[in-house]
Design a protein around this motif. Structure first.
Motif, short mmCIF file in Angstrom:
data_model
loop_
_atom_site.label_atom_id
_atom_site.label_comp_id
_atom_site.label_asym_id
_atom_site.label_seq_id
_atom_site.Cartn_x
_atom_site.Cartn_y
_atom_site.Cartn_z
N LYS A 187 -46.62 -32.37 21.67
CA LYS A 187 -46.37 -31.19 21.12
C LYS A 187 -47.59 -30.44 21.22
O LYS A 187 -48.89 -30.83 21.00
CB LYS A 187 -45.98 -31.40 19.67
CG LYS A 187 -44.78 -32.04 19.18
CD LYS A 187 -44.59 -31.94 17.67
CE LYS A 187 -43.12 -32.52 17.47
NZ LYS A 187 -43.01 -32.20 15.95
N ILE A 188 -47.44 -29.23 21.39
CA ILE A 188 -48.58 -28.05 21.35
C ILE A 188 -49.13 -27.90 20.01
O ILE A 188 -48.48 -28.14 19.20
CB ILE A 188 -47.82 -26.76 21.86
CG1 ILE A 188 -48.97 -25.69 22.37
CG2 ILE A 188 -47.15 -26.00 20.87
CD1 ILE A 188 -48.54 -24.75 23.45
N LEU A 189 -50.54 -27.85 20.00
CA LEU A 189 -51.39 -27.77 18.99
C LEU A 189 -50.93 -26.93 17.70
O LEU A 189 -50.96 -27.07 16.64
CB LEU A 189 -52.72 -27.87 19.17
CG LEU A 189 -53.35 -29.08 19.84
CD1 LEU A 189 -54.98 -28.98 20.29
CD2 LEU A 189 -53.16 -30.47 19.16
N TYR A 190 -50.75 -25.63 18.43
CA TYR A 190 -50.81 -24.45 17.67
C TYR A 190 -49.34 -24.15 17.23
O TYR A 190 -49.10 -22.76 16.65
CB TYR A 190 -51.49 -23.45 18.08
CG TYR A 190 -53.05 -23.41 18.14
CD1 TYR A 190 -53.89 -23.70 16.76
CD2 TYR A 190 -53.66 -23.73 19.41
CE1 TYR A 190 -55.23 -24.13 17.18
CE2 TYR A 190 -54.89 -24.23 19.44
CZ TYR A 190 -55.69 -24.45 18.42
OH TYR A 190 -57.10 -24.54 18.46
N GLY A 191 -48.31 -24.82 17.46
CA GLY A 191 -47.01 -24.64 17.15
C GLY A 191 -46.33 -23.91 18.52
O GLY A 191 -46.96 -23.56 19.29
N PRO A 192 -45.25 -23.84 18.36
CA PRO A 192 -44.21 -22.92 19.39
C PRO A 192 -44.83 -21.58 19.51
O PRO A 192 -45.28 -21.09 18.62
CB PRO A 192 -42.85 -23.16 19.05
CG PRO A 192 -42.95 -24.32 17.98
CD PRO A 192 -44.15 -24.15 17.28
N ARG A 193 -44.92 -21.20 20.81
CA ARG A 193 -45.25 -19.75 21.03
C ARG A 193 -44.35 -19.19 21.90
O ARG A 193 -43.96 -19.84 22.85
CB ARG A 193 -46.96 -19.56 21.26
CG ARG A 193 -47.23 -20.38 22.63
CD ARG A 193 -48.51 -20.04 22.97
NE ARG A 193 -49.48 -21.08 22.57
CZ ARG A 193 -50.58 -21.02 22.51
NH1 ARG A 193 -51.15 -20.02 22.66
NH2 ARG A 193 -51.31 -22.20 22.00
N THR A 194 -44.28 -17.90 21.90
CA THR A 194 -43.45 -17.22 23.09
C THR A 194 -44.27 -16.10 23.64
O THR A 194 -45.37 -15.72 22.99
CB THR A 194 -42.17 -16.31 22.38
OG1 THR A 194 -42.59 -15.49 21.45
CG2 THR A 194 -41.18 -17.50 21.82
N SER A 195 -44.02 -15.46 24.90
CA SER A 195 -44.55 -14.39 25.49
C SER A 195 -46.25 -14.69 25.72
O SER A 195 -46.86 -13.84 25.70
CB SER A 195 -44.38 -13.11 24.34
OG SER A 195 -43.00 -12.98 24.17
N GLY A 196 -46.51 -15.79 25.95
CA GLY A 196 -47.82 -16.55 26.52
C GLY A 196 -47.87 -16.53 27.93
O GLY A 196 -47.06 -16.40 28.40
N GLY A 197 -49.10 -16.71 28.31
CA GLY A 197 -49.34 -17.11 29.75
C GLY A 197 -49.51 -18.73 30.09
O GLY A 197 -50.06 -19.45 28.94
N VAL A 198 -49.12 -19.16 31.17
CA VAL A 198 -49.24 -20.40 31.65
C VAL A 198 -49.68 -20.51 33.04
O VAL A 198 -49.19 -19.68 33.87
CB VAL A 198 -48.19 -21.19 31.54
CG1 VAL A 198 -48.07 -22.79 31.93
CG2 VAL A 198 -47.41 -21.07 30.11
N VAL A 199 -50.57 -21.40 33.35
CA VAL A 199 -51.03 -21.54 34.74
C VAL A 199 -51.16 -23.00 34.92
O VAL A 199 -51.80 -23.91 34.07
CB VAL A 199 -52.07 -20.57 34.92
CG1 VAL A 199 -53.38 -21.32 34.18
CG2 VAL A 199 -52.48 -20.80 36.51
N LEU A 200 -50.85 -23.48 36.19
CA LEU A 200 -51.16 -24.84 36.81
C LEU A 200 -52.65 -24.77 37.20
O LEU A 200 -52.67 -24.06 38.26
CB LEU A 200 -50.13 -25.37 37.60
CG LEU A 200 -50.26 -26.86 38.22
CD1 LEU A 200 -50.15 -27.84 37.29
CD2 LEU A 200 -49.20 -26.96 39.39
#
Length: 77
Positions: A3-16
């Motif tokens: 589980k993500i620490l700060y709770g579910p989020r939308t409209s954020g960025g993600v990078v590998l």
């Protein structure tokens, strides 16, 4: 799945990240508030889990995370 620490989020960025084993997520909207938090998920760990990392200076949403040639990440938008 971890589980993500700060709770579910939308409209954020993600990078590998380089090495293809770590995922970085930052910003977005969590709980109705624009976030500046950032988290890492290390998929090479025996028990993958999200870890907090340095937050962005400014809360952002709808941004892009761009991996630069030196391995740093630029937040755009």
């Amino acid at each position: 799945m971890a589980k993500i620490l700060y709770g579910p989020r939308t409209s954020g960025g993600v990078v590998l990240l380089p090495g293809l084993q770590q995922i970085l997520t930052a910003g977005g909207i969590a709980g109705g508030t624009v976030s500046r938090t950032a988290e890492l998920l290390d998929m090479s760990a025996a028990n993958p889990h999200w870890m907090a990392t340095g937050s962005m200076a400014i809360a952002r949403m709808h941004q892009n995370l761009v991996l630069l040639p030196d391995g740093t990440v630029l937040t755009v938008g």
